[in-house]
Design a protein around this motif. Sequence first.
Motif, PDB file in Angstrom:
ATOM      1  N   UNK A 154       6.607   0.478  -0.053  1.00 43.25           N
ATOM      2  CA  UNK A 154       5.817   0.976   1.080  1.00 43.25           C
ATOM      3  C   UNK A 154       4.337   0.599   0.962  1.00 43.25           C
ATOM      4  N   UNK A 155       3.964  -0.023  -0.151  1.00 40.59           N
ATOM      5  CA  UNK A 155       2.548  -0.355  -0.369  1.00 40.59           C
ATOM      6  C   UNK A 155       2.159  -1.697   0.250  1.00 40.59           C
ATOM      7  N   UNK A 156       3.016  -2.703   0.081  1.00 38.40           N
ATOM      8  CA  UNK A 156       2.715  -4.016   0.660  1.00 38.40           C
ATOM      9  C   UNK A 156       2.928  -4.017   2.161  1.00 38.40           C
ATOM     10  N   UNK A 160       1.106  -5.382   9.590  1.00 35.95           N
ATOM     11  CA  UNK A 160       0.879  -3.965   9.824  1.00 35.95           C
ATOM     12  C   UNK A 160       2.022  -3.061   9.437  1.00 35.95           C
ATOM     13  N   UNK A 161       3.131  -3.600   8.937  1.00 37.36           N
ATOM     14  CA  UNK A 161       4.289  -2.786   8.561  1.00 37.36           C
ATOM     15  C   UNK A 161       4.671  -3.083   7.123  1.00 37.36           C
TER      16      UNK A 161
END
Length: 497
Positions: A154-156, A160-161
């Motif tokens: 979920x960090x990279x 925008x997603x």
Amino acid sequence: MPNTENTSATMTDSANAGYGPRLCNEDLAPTRNQTWSWYNIFSFWMSDVHSMGGYVVAASFFTLGLASWQVLLCLLVGICIVQLCANLVAKPSQMAGVPYAVICRQAFGVFGANIPAVIRGLIAFAWYGIQTYLAANALMLVMLKFWPSLAPMTTGHFLGLSHLGWICFGIMWVLQAMVFWHGMNAIKRFIDIAGPAVYVVMMALAGWILYQTGFDGISFTLASKQLTSGEQAWQMLTATALVVSYFSGPLLNFGDFSRYGKSMKEIRRGNRWGLPFNFLLFSIVTVVIVSGTQSLFGKMITDPIETVSHVGNSLAMAIGLLTMITATIGINIVANFVSPAFDFSNCSPQKISFRTGGMIAAVGSVLLTPWNLFQSPELIHYTLDVLGSFIGPLFGILLTDFYVIKRSKIYVDDLFDDTSKGRYWYKGGFNPKAILALVPSVAICLTISFIPSLHEVANFSWFIGAFMSAGCYRWLARAEKVSDVPEYNGQVVVSKD
């Protein structure tokens, strides 16, 4: 509805052999398969109502400063207006057995109908992506709950997603495409299940809230701020208008589904149970849950995902979120997939089929990167205002043309006549009067939406646009009004004179 039986397809091809190829294909032609009962219409509205978006809209009225009983009253009045409008929109499509895009030809001309069709298709185009993103976000919460090791994904970010967000979005995209690809029969079966399923979760969540707080923890006078009597009346009118605006999209293209109804009696019955009765029950459950969160957590929670996430049991939370995902898929297909499928097919029937039109919207929803739109609340607010600014005027023109100018009369063959002899040819296939009524109505509503000082009035853009365009078109087309003679009794004329 794409036909699944070879025999039906052969019969349809034979019956529609004389129709202009620039206006007709198997999906747009009058259906001979009007088999939907009141329960199918009821399920359609259940899927439309029972979604994360519907819950958030109903719950958000508390932020206007209204008490619970006032919220319930606004929801009920608003949905009764939607029911009345749905019955009016349903009739021409049920009579002729054709979708919204084809019915538009009666008012706008056989080629001018592409204007309202594309407008509705593009609106659905954007909201299809946003609803898919909302469902994907819920799926991501479930995956992180059961597989915390996925958190680094979920960090990279790409466009925008996050990487996990792309995976979840892709899963939801494929699931919806699979349901749609199997045609309207598969969609009908899916919405028959999706709507009732979310009721189980909502009832269970309300039961859990009541178990935790007791009946004393539910307040029907709860309000987030104090308002004067005049302010309360204004906010109640605003909330009622927002209910209609929220349903304005699927309401406009309701003909895409009413065309399959056995009769108008069945459709009216389905609308009655699917809208006032169903929505009131859903609203009561919503009010109970939102009121209970105030007592249980010390604050009102209007996001159903956040509420479900507070349930201690992981399995219960996962089941709740997955059911809401299912319901969101249902409304997305109903409101934002079927419409552009028919609308884009109407632009070029021989090159764009029902499936191709739907997949154009699906692919476009990815290119739109809807998560970036959703991250801007101000942009979402303007999107809602723009939606009403376009849909209201279209609604006003279509109903005025059918009920006032044409006296509920449809010449079905002429809807597919691409020659100058057709009744709906007007001037080169376009009706200048309908276009002249549409343009200023939309322009005025858009102007209201983008002027900060008129922010509160913008909530009524649907009503303003509908009445303005209806009055303008009624005056422009007054000379074309059909005489009120006995034979004009609302029956469909399926052959030329």
